[in-house]
Design a protein around this motif. Structure first.
Motif, short mmCIF file in Angstrom:
data_model
loop_
_atom_site.label_atom_id
_atom_site.label_comp_id
_atom_site.label_asym_id
_atom_site.label_seq_id
_atom_site.Cartn_x
_atom_site.Cartn_y
_atom_site.Cartn_z
N UNK B 388 0.83 -1.22 0.00
CA UNK B 388 0.00 0.00 0.00
C UNK B 388 0.86 1.27 0.00
N UNK B 389 2.00 1.25 0.75
CA UNK B 389 2.86 2.44 0.83
C UNK B 389 3.46 2.74 -0.54
N UNK B 391 2.44 1.73 -3.43
CA UNK B 391 1.39 2.08 -4.39
C UNK B 391 0.97 3.53 -4.20
N UNK B 392 0.89 3.97 -2.93
CA UNK B 392 0.51 5.37 -2.68
C UNK B 392 1.53 6.34 -3.29
N UNK B 393 2.80 5.99 -3.18
CA UNK B 393 3.84 6.84 -3.77
C UNK B 393 3.64 6.91 -5.28
N UNK B 394 3.37 5.76 -5.91
CA UNK B 394 3.18 5.74 -7.36
C UNK B 394 1.92 6.52 -7.75
N UNK B 395 0.88 6.42 -6.92
CA UNK B 395 -0.34 7.19 -7.20
C UNK B 395 -0.02 8.68 -7.15
N UNK B 396 0.78 9.07 -6.17
CA UNK B 396 1.20 10.48 -6.06
C UNK B 396 1.93 10.93 -7.31
N UNK B 397 2.84 10.08 -7.79
CA UNK B 397 3.61 10.43 -9.00
C UNK B 397 2.66 10.55 -10.19
N UNK B 398 1.73 9.60 -10.28
CA UNK B 398 0.77 9.61 -11.40
C UNK B 398 -0.07 10.90 -11.39
N UNK B 399 -0.53 11.29 -10.19
CA UNK B 399 -1.35 12.50 -10.09
C UNK B 399 -0.54 13.74 -10.46
#
Lengths: 227, 425
Positions: B388-389, B391-399
């Protein structure tokens, strides 16, 4: 209300220069209904865009309501248009994904008017132009005349000081054109200052005053005897 | 000359108008365009999370197999300069006293050779195939409880505690399973379950029967021959019952580091080396993990750039085709910020949809499936590593990438001259 002092507009393209407006001086009073007429290329629309703060003159100044508009920043001019001016364009210029009410509400939202109040004000403006039953229609579901009436409602909903109309009947048949002119007449009788560019002399008769342009200069400024 | 007196437009109003325009554009715009962009965002998300997750999981699968079938959660081995774990009974006593220990398996280990039955030689002058191997003496029940060796049987059956002269052989010692033959790694041919092989260990020679063949993706298991502990103990003469290694399995939520410290605190460190699975992991495995993580990041970055460019192009085309309307909005007094917000919010919506659908696919479909059915790579059972951690970082990068991809084209179009935009010049 509007003072135009020695404005000149020149377009430059490389070494080519074309002066479209030459030393135009004009005063327009509050509550006047003014028609700007002239042949194609005379500078009618260019003058309207300068007065409506959509463009900057090359020289001269335009004072509206005591404010020298040439001294306003880009954002201040945007805010000035938002609060004090209204525009009706030749091709209606409605946003296709917004309903009639939403198209009218957009300037009210921008002014910070809450949603429920802006909806009421929009509905009132649309009803005043005879579209009370078409509030939630998209532009694609409206006829040309109806779309132009939405455009007028959008221009007046926020009670602007001055309403600008650029050939508002050019895309309409004579019956719809007459309807639009009657709306303008009604608004003017209620005190609205209106400046309209038109090609058609019969519609100029609805106004109190006609300014004729030729080659970028005012050649006549006539009070309309019929009004 | 008086002040204009109008109310300056607030950022809050710009945001609300931006949100209003964006929501209407998404709801009433072309649905196929929305579907296409969300589709791209989902695949970008999968590319970001799954590609690197599988690359890392490929090596993580190796570690997991080593832990599951060989080392357990903690491995205890002999000290340097010592042949075996001295005072093994004392060490085992300390292990047994730990409440977090689920089970342990002591092993006797000794080097030796194996060869096929002599009668299979083709010519009298032909030398027998001789293969070096490690012999492991195990308590079959304890070993199975800790290392699940029976799961690795590909032929035959698992050792019973009273089996004698019967062994299980690792697949890499047999030509049929190794798939190669070289000077460096000799293998036995024509050996299968029921075959007799000759083993030589500590100078003792015995003919034993192959009871089972084990195949894993852990070389340490696949190169061993497994005896019942009592027989190997006799063969290597280890009558003091001292063992060579002990693998320990912990309860599910136990912390291996804490248990290791407790074992050391009990005094085991004087007689043995105590390591968690992570400590004992060979350096090359750690290096490969890092290498694959970098590779995953590079591949994901390329995917991210491609997706950002796609979003940029989509938003740019959208903004260019709506240039006239943008000009009209500016003309009637809508602030540039509101228009930019509208495009940013639209981009964020696409990123959000891509993330939500992508996360659902990863955490509800792909990860549970791959956990149960690991990907069969040649040297590991690959899993999908998606925390989850991380993935959250990758979501941040994607956003962040999507925000820029939405903002830049919107800014480019909004900055154009208002009248030129209205008149389409």
């Amino acid at each position: 209300m509007i003072k135009v002092r020695d404005i000149e507009k020149t377009y430059e393209s490389g070494s080519l220069k074309q002066t479209v407006l030459k030393n135009v001086n004009l005063e327009i009073n509050e509550g006047e209904f003014l028609a700007i007429m002239g042949p194609s290329g005379a500078g009618k629309s260019t003058l309207l865009y300068q007065l409506g703060l959509l463009d900057h003159p090359t020289n001269g100044e335009i004072i509206i309501d005591g404010i020298n508009t040439e001294k306003l920043s880009h954002d201040e001019r945007t805010n000035f248009r938002l609060h004090k001016l209204g525009f009706v364009f030749q091709d209606y210029a409605l946003l296709p994904e917004l309903t009639a009410t939403e198209n009218v509400s957009i300037t009210l939202f921008m002014q910070g008017v809450p949603r429920t109040q802006s909806d009421e004000m929009s509905a009132e403006a649309l009803t005043s132009v005879g579209l009370g039953s078409r509030l939630h229609h998209l532009p694609s579901q409206l006829s040309g005349g109806e779309q132009q009436r939405v455009s007028i409602a959008r221009a007046i909903a926020h009670n602007p000081k001055i309403l600008f109309a650029d050939e508002p009947t050019a895309n309409l048949d004579s019956e719809r054109s007459l309807e639009i002119m009657n709306i303008f007449l009604k608004l003017n009788k209620a005190g609205q200052t209106i400046i309209m560019v038109t090609h058609e002399p019969e519609f100029a008769q609805f106004t109190q005053r006609t300014v004729n342009l030729r080659d970028g200069s005012i050649v006549s400024d006539i009070k309309n005897a019929t009004r | 000359m008086q002040k204009s007196g109008y109310t300056p437009t607030k950022t809050g109003s710009s945001f609300l108008v931006g949100f209003f325009l964006a929501s209407r554009n998404i709801r009433r715009g072309n649905p196929w365009t929305n579907v296409l962009i969300v589709f791209i965002m989902v695949f970008t998300f999968l590319n970001l999370v799954v590609v690197s997750g599988i690359l890392v999981g490929l090596v993580e699968g190796v570690s997991q197999s080593i832990g599951d079938h060989f080392m357990g959660d903690i491995i205890i081995s002999n000290l340097k300069q010592r042949e075996y774990i001295e005072q093994s009974g004392f060490v085992i006593g300390i292990i047994s006293a730990q409440s977090d220990v689920l089970g342990y398996t002591p092993r006797y280990i000794s080097g030796g050779t194996i060869e096929p039955e002599l009668k299979k030689l083709r010519k009298p002058s032909e030398l027998p195939e001789k293969v070096s191997a490690l012999f492991a003496g195990i308590n079959p029940e304890q070993e199975n409880a800790v290392a699940s060796l029976s799961d690795l049987l590909v032929e035959g059956s698992y050792l019973e505690p009273d089996d004698y002269d019967q062994v299980m052989v690792g697949a890499l010692l047999l030509k049929e399973y190794a798939g190669f033959e070289s000077e460096a790694f000799p293998v036995l041919s024509d050996v299968s379950v029921g075959s007799k092989i000759r083993i030589t260990v500590n100078g003792n020679v015995r003919d034993v029967v192959v009871k089972g063949i084990l195949r894993s993706k852990v070389d340490e298991i696949d190169r061993r021959v497994f005896f019942v502990d009592s027989q190997l103990r006799g063969l290597i003469g280890r009558f003091d019952y001292n063992v060579d290694e002990i693998a320990i399995r912990l309860k599910e939520d136990a912390d291996p580091v804490k248990v290791k410290e407790a074992i050391l605190a009990g005094g085991a460190g004087e007689y043995a080396k105590v390591q968690t699975l992570q400590d004992a992991e060979p350096k090359f495995v750690k290096d490969i993990k890092n290498t694959f993580a970098i590779l995953g990041a590079i591949i994901s970055s390329i995917g991210l750039v491609v997706a950002s460019i796609t979003i940029f192009i989509v938003i740019f085309i959208n903004a260019i085709t709506r240039r006239k309307f943008i000009g009209i909005l500016k003309g009637i007094g809508v602030h540039s910020k509101a228009i930019e917000f509208a495009y940013i919010i639209q981009s964020m919506f696409y990123a959000l949809m891509g993330t939500v659908i992508g996360s659902a696919l990863v955490f509800l479909v792909l990860k549970p499936y791959i956990d149960v059915h690991p990907i069969n790579f040649p040297f590991s059972d690959g899993i999908l590593v998606a925390t989850p951690e991380g993935t959250l970082v990758r979501i941040g990068i994607l956003f962040l990438a999507t925000l820029l991809a939405g903002y830049i084209p919107a800014r480019m179009v909004v900055k154009q001259n208002t009248l030129d935009a209205i008149l389409g010049r």
